[in-house]
Enzyme design. Structure first.
Site, PDB file in Angstrom:
ATOM      1  N   SER A   1      -9.525   1.281   3.586  1.00 35.88           N
ATOM      2  CA  SER A   1      -8.638   2.901   2.971  1.00 35.88           C
ATOM      3  C   SER A   1      -7.329   1.626   2.141  1.00 35.88           C
ATOM      4  O   SER A   1      -6.974   1.360   1.414  1.00 35.88           O
ATOM      5  CB  SER A   1      -7.932   3.050   3.605  1.00 35.88           C
ATOM      6  OG  SER A   1      -6.649   2.761   4.226  1.00 35.88           O
TER       7      SER A   1
ATOM      8  N   LYS B   1       1.277  -1.399   0.084  1.00 37.39           N
ATOM      9  CA  LYS B   1      -0.208  -0.252  -0.633  1.00 37.39           C
ATOM     10  C   LYS B   1       0.426   1.136  -0.007  1.00 37.39           C
ATOM     11  O   LYS B   1       1.617   1.777   0.781  1.00 37.39           O
ATOM     12  CB  LYS B   1      -0.626   0.230   1.189  1.00 37.39           C
ATOM     13  CG  LYS B   1      -1.288   1.161   1.473  1.00 37.39           C
ATOM     14  CD  LYS B   1      -2.422   0.744   2.916  1.00 37.39           C
ATOM     15  CE  LYS B   1      -4.208   1.549   3.106  1.00 37.39           C
ATOM     16  NZ  LYS B   1      -4.701   1.275   4.102  1.00 37.39           N
TER      17      LYS B   1
ATOM     18  N   SER C   1      -9.666  -0.926   7.151  1.00 30.83           N
ATOM     19  CA  SER C   1      -8.776  -0.778   5.972  1.00 30.83           C
ATOM     20  C   SER C   1      -8.158  -1.984   5.238  1.00 30.83           C
ATOM     21  O   SER C   1      -8.253  -1.642   4.812  1.00 30.83           O
ATOM     22  CB  SER C   1      -8.198   0.220   5.949  1.00 30.83           C
ATOM     23  OG  SER C   1      -8.704   1.653   6.408  1.00 30.83           O
TER      24      SER C   1
END
Length: 529
Positions: free
Chosen positions: A197, A120, A221
């Site tokens: 996210s 990420k 997330s």
């Protein structure tokens, strides 16, 4: 079970760049394995293929680079990968050369050696910008790796690239959108997001753009994106995995972890990334697993396990409820002891009552501490960051999620960690909730709590319409239990709703129960295969 759409399951045509990559493989490499076969392999299979010489790391990396180029990049693609590591193929070739030089000593390889992964884009990685999805950090190239990234590299894994995310790991209704990376789409339905996210990490694993991907989870997330993409996501016991070198949201709740295709793969990655880190106080003195978490999962069973089915979070979507009922019936048939419970009402409102106020207090000072450590030329505090962001987005009117921009503006107001409410939440409320939930589980002799990871299916992409979307409640309430208490939770696919939409269910254990949670999830996963 859900199926990949045609544009994700068909054999991709090699463009000129990927053809060049493929033809650049070492001359000594074995006869090429079909790309479709390579990208379908789980981590144990990849380990065996690399160690036997049936597959080279360069072939593996090239197959995934080709997949990214053909599936992620085109118009209408998943848009899960924000940036590719230009040195990945070179690093794979170097690993292959080391293998040749070892003359049959490959059996000593670490489980993830020679295997690529995505991270990420809030994990620091040397040589690649760490943008957090923000234009204001587009040129921010860290001088060192996040602890978790470094652990993987030290074990021979290869960073393939960075994944898109909700900007600065906060969605504000635009799940998987960032100004730097655009909108990530759900690989199973382009009208829906991959939630947030860690949207790009989940979509990438589901679309077979990497064997696994790193993500972060503050209030759901990792688990929410995994749930809506049919992948496996786990938030381990707080302190098992370091957060050092990751752009922070709220360190009381921030956790690092991985999204994988299977529970076995999840355990393998967690074994590789967990460890004590002097850069993260939460990891110090942590009781760690006595044996690898991946050991023994094949023999795990639900027989005799006492599972508490939590009914507080039902009613959001009839299909999700039906999938949960089917999962409970399957567990009961497999020998699990099912007990239905209602948790105290306080566990239904943890976001507004606990995590929200803590996050508001912590974001600015913790984000500014991260900014202060960036190389020269980068914003040093939130005001400087906002000034740069305003110039790049015309004061928030262009490119950026307006909710995210407004949230950052609000963070410029005094949000400190010395207020009485904040201190009370950390010193009294959270310890009480943790103790009471642990006592409840001990009294009931529950091996795990069970509930739908999300009460509804994947959210609709902003600006698109999908009349089939039904959500009658706050879908994320159950996901706040784990970050509030620090207890481990794993999400596993349980079925598919209309529109080819995966639906995940969660198992939550007490602090330190990571091995047990993985065993239960592995046994459940086999029921659904």
């Amino acid at each position: 079970m859900h199926t990949l759409p045609a544009f994700l399951s068909s054999r991709p045509a090699c463009n000129a760049l990927m053809l060049a990559l493929a033809t650049a493989l070492p001359a000594w490499a074995a006869a090429a394995m079909p790309a479709e076969r390579i990208i379908a392999m789980g981590l144990p299979e990849l380990r065996a293929a690399l160690d036997s010489g049936a597959l080279t790391s360069a072939e593996l990396v090239a197959a995934y680079l080709q997949r990214i180029e053909s599936v992620d990049r085109p118009a209408g693609g998943t848009r899960a990968v924000l940036a590719v590591n230009g040195a990945a193929l070179e690093q794979a070739r170097a690993w292959d050369a080391q293998q040749r030089a070892r003359q049959g000593a490959a059996a000593r390889n670490a489980p993830l050696a020679g295997i690529p992964f995505l991270a990420k884009d809030n994990f620091d990685a040397v040589g690649m910008p760490n943008t957090g999805g923000s234009l204001a950090l587009a040129q921010s190239v860290p001088a060192s790796n996040a602890f978790v990234v470094q652990r993987l590299l030290d074990q021979g894994a290869i960073l393939l690239g960075k994944t898109n995310l909700s900007e600065l790991a906060a969605s504000y209704g635009w799940y998987g959108y960032s100004a730097a990376g655009g909108q990530t789409l759900n690989p199973f339905n382009p009208l829906r997001t991959a939630d947030g996210s860690s949207s790009g990490s989940a979509a990438a694993v589901a679309a077979r753009l990497a064997p696994f991907a790193l993500g972060t989870d503050t209030t759901g997330s990792i688990r929410a994106p995994a749930s809506v993409t049919g992948t496996v996501g786990m938030r381990a016991t707080m302190g098992l995995v370091s957060r050092a070198g990751i752009i922070p949201m709220s360190l009381t709740a921030d956790a690092a972890g991985a999204i994988t295709r299977s529970v076995q793969d999840q355990a393998i990655v967690l074994d590789a990334i967990q460890g004590e880190d002097k850069g993260d106080a939460s990891t110090k003195g942590m009781a760690r697993p006595q044996q690898p978490l991946a050991t023994g999962l094949a023999a795990a069973t639900l027989a005799g396990r006492r599972i508490a089915v939590v009914e507080n979070f039902d009613g959001g979507n009839p299909e999700v409820d039906a999938i949960q009922r089917s999962a409970v019936a399957a567990m009961e048939k497999a020998g699990a002891q099912i007990v239905r419970i209602l948790l105290p009402k306080v566990y239904e409102t943890l976001q507004p009552a606990v995590l929200g106020p803590i996050g508001l207090a912590e974001f600015r000072p913790q984000f500014e501490a991260y900014l202060a450590g960036l190389p020269a030329g980068q914003p040093r505090d939130l005001r400087e960051f906002m000034a740069r962001l305003e110039a790049l987005t015309d004061k928030g009117s262009r490119g950026i999620n307006p909710g995210r921009y407004k949230g950052l503006q609000e963070n410029l107001d005094t949000r400190t960690t010395d207020g009485p409410e904040y201190i009370h939440l950390l010193s009294v409320v959270i310890p009480t909730l943790r103790r009471e939930l642990g006592e409840l589980m001990a009294a009931g002799r529950y091996d795990a709590l069970f509930y739908p990871t999300l009460a509804c299916t994947a959210p609709v992409v902003p600006g698109k319409a999908d009349p089939s979307f039904v959500c009658k409640t706050y879908a994320y309430a159950a996901g706040k239990i784990s970050p509030t208490t620090g207890f481990p939770e794993i999400t596993v696919n349980a079925g598919t709703a209309a529109g080819n939409l995966p639906v995940g269910v969660s198992f939550l254990g007490r602090a330190g129960d990571d091995a047990k949670v993985l065993e239960i999830a592995a046994a459940f996963e086999r029921l659904k295969q």
